[in-house]
Design an enzyme around this catalytic site. Structure first.
Site, short mmCIF file in Angstrom:
data_model
loop_
_atom_site.label_atom_id
_atom_site.label_comp_id
_atom_site.label_asym_id
_atom_site.label_seq_id
_atom_site.Cartn_x
_atom_site.Cartn_y
_atom_site.Cartn_z
N SER A 66 -27.01 7.30 41.58
CA SER A 66 -26.42 6.60 41.01
C SER A 66 -25.50 7.73 40.11
CB SER A 66 -27.47 6.36 40.17
OG SER A 66 -27.69 5.06 40.88
N LYS A 69 -22.32 6.20 40.24
CA LYS A 69 -21.75 4.94 38.90
C LYS A 69 -20.94 5.58 37.77
CE LYS A 69 -25.89 1.97 39.73
NZ LYS A 69 -25.97 2.85 40.54
N SER A 130 -29.19 2.74 35.01
CA SER A 130 -28.87 2.20 36.04
C SER A 130 -28.96 1.61 37.17
CB SER A 130 -29.92 3.34 36.84
OG SER A 130 -28.57 4.56 37.82
N LYS A 255 -25.57 10.97 33.11
CA LYS A 255 -25.50 9.75 34.15
C LYS A 255 -27.24 10.37 35.29
CE LYS A 255 -25.92 5.74 36.31
NZ LYS A 255 -27.58 6.12 36.45
#
Length: 445
Positions: A66, A69, A130, A255
């Site tokens: 993720s 992202k 997420s 993140k």
């Protein structure tokens, strides 16, 4: 007597061993050498200058899960900045993100169809927990389809200069998890790929170009359809007893990531006393480990490096304090930097830095002279910070940025009048004749 000598010998050996042990353990001064990270790949970067402070196999391409992202976040924020959408723009959920949000492969928020969601609602769910369904919904809103959005992701990666990347979807899931919904133009079993260096460069652009991303990544919770969503970043200042031990002063992003292929990853960022660092760890062994290893990196960066003024404004390199001037009232002019050079310097390495002057050749004539008239403060080149030590990891951008300042003239030089120029030309003419005759006479003997 023999017993006393033997005892004295062993006592002396013990003291020598103890001293050797103390010498071999220099402590924080050699923190980089003793920084034992339990991650397959890692990097630490100064967010202002892009200087790499530490790296461990930073160019290995791995699935980033993720952390992918971050590119989706960047493109959403860019679309908002360019006026294509706003935080209040609404969209509805198509079948594809709806299915993903309800799938057991993803801890989805559980989206509802035939309902308007704002960009802010979708973005916060993507950035904070997420969520994959909301990520796909944003990709479809911006590009019409995830396949078209993937093209945008790869184009932006090239524009940013990411050295190692492959984007095949907006979420970081494996395409095999998406089944028939894998984005058009990508392979059904493909994975997003990033190196730690590329992830750090992506984060560098995200936090510098759109610092508002940190306003959301630093939120510990958000409300979504009556549910409280908790941030997956345990390094934020939690009161929760389960997360509190991982809290790290100054962390406000960025993140997390996890898949079977990627392992546990984390791109972190923290700011203390006006200094921001960006860290990346990839393929750690557990949720806890990704934060523990990040703490090692950030602690090393904040404890071992300090932003310092290495060379002051007006600095003159000792052997290059002036340049010759042609057709001027003065034969030369002094040059100096027009700004101080600041950089993150490792403790004890202040003497490992020097500067290189890069004079603009277009400012010089064929004899290597500046040509009058010259204004005071006229830029004639740059002064670049150079490192003479051993552990030089370079810059995440490949550029010097804040480590390069302009070199300017410290005074004006007026152009000489026609009489002075004429007399100078006559003088040069007879000087050349004299030199020629002198050389000829010397040749006779």
């Amino acid at each position: 007597m023999k017993h006393n000598l033997k005892a004295s010998f062993f006592l002396l050996m013990a003291v020598l061993i103890a001293c050797t042990s103390l010498t071999a353990n220099p402590g924080k001064a050699n923190a980089a050498e003793s920084l034992d990270l339990n991650a397959e790949s890692a990097i630490l970067v100064d967010a202002e200058t892009g200087k790499i402070l530490y790296a461990k196999q930073p160019d290995i391409k791995l699935p980033p899960a993720s952390m992918t992202k971050m590119m989706t976040e960047y493109l959403v924020l860019e679309a908002i900045n360019e006026g294509q959408i706003s935080w209040d723009t609404t969209t509805q959920i198509s079948d594809y993100p709806y299915e993903i949000s309800a799938s057991n492969i993803s801890s989805g928020v559980g989206l509802t169809q035939d309902k308007d969601y704002t960009v802010r609602e979708l973005y916060e769910a993507m950035a904070i927990i997420s969520d994959n369904g909301t990520t796909i919904a944003l990709a479809e809103l911006i590009a019409g389809s995830e396949g078209e959005f993937v093209k945008m992701m790869n184009e932006k990666a090239e524009e940013m200069g990411l050295p190692d990347y492959q984007f095949v979807n907006a979420t970081g899931l494996s395409n095999s998890d998406l089944g028939e919904n894998h984005p058009e133009g990508t392979e059904p079993d493909a994975n997003d790929l990033l190196s730690a260096e590329s992830a750090a460069l992506l984060a560098y652009h995200l936090v510098n170009d759109y610092p508002e991303a940190l306003d959301i990544s630093s939120k510990m919770t958000t409300e979504f359809e009556g549910k409280t969503l908790e941030n997956l970043n345990w390094m934020l200042p939690w009161d929760n007893v389960n997360f509190k031990q991982f809290g790290f002063e100054g962390v406000d992003g960025l993140k997390t990531g996890w898949t079977d292929n990627a392992g546990y990853c984390f791109t972190g960022t923290a700011e203390r006393d006006g200094r921001r660092l960006i860290s990346v760890v990839m393929k750690t062994e557990s949720k806890e480990a990704r934060f523990e290893e990040t703490a090692k990196l950030l602690d090393y960066g904040f404890s071992q490096f300090e932003n310092k003024e290495v060379f002051p404004e007006g600095y003159q390199k000792e052997d290059q304090t002036s340049l010759p001037v042609s057709k001027g009232k003065q034969d030369e002019v002094e040059i100096a930097s027009n700004a101080a050079i600041q950089a993150p310097i490792k403790n004890g390495e202040e003497e490992s830095y020097d500067v290189t002057l890069n004079i603009d050749e277009e400012k010089l004539n064929e004899d290597g002279e500046l040509v009058a008239p010259l204004e005071k403060g006229e830029k004639i080149g740059t002064m670049e910070l150079t490192y003479k030590g051993e552990a030089d990891y370079g810059y995440i951008t490949g550029e010097k940025q804040a480590q390069t300042v302009d070199v300017v003239t410290t005074a004006a030089v007026e152009k000489a009048n026609w009489f002075s120029l004429s007399m100078s030309a006559v003088g040069n003419f007879f000087s050349n004749i004299f030199s020629s005759v002198s050389d000829t006479v010397k040749g006779w003997f």
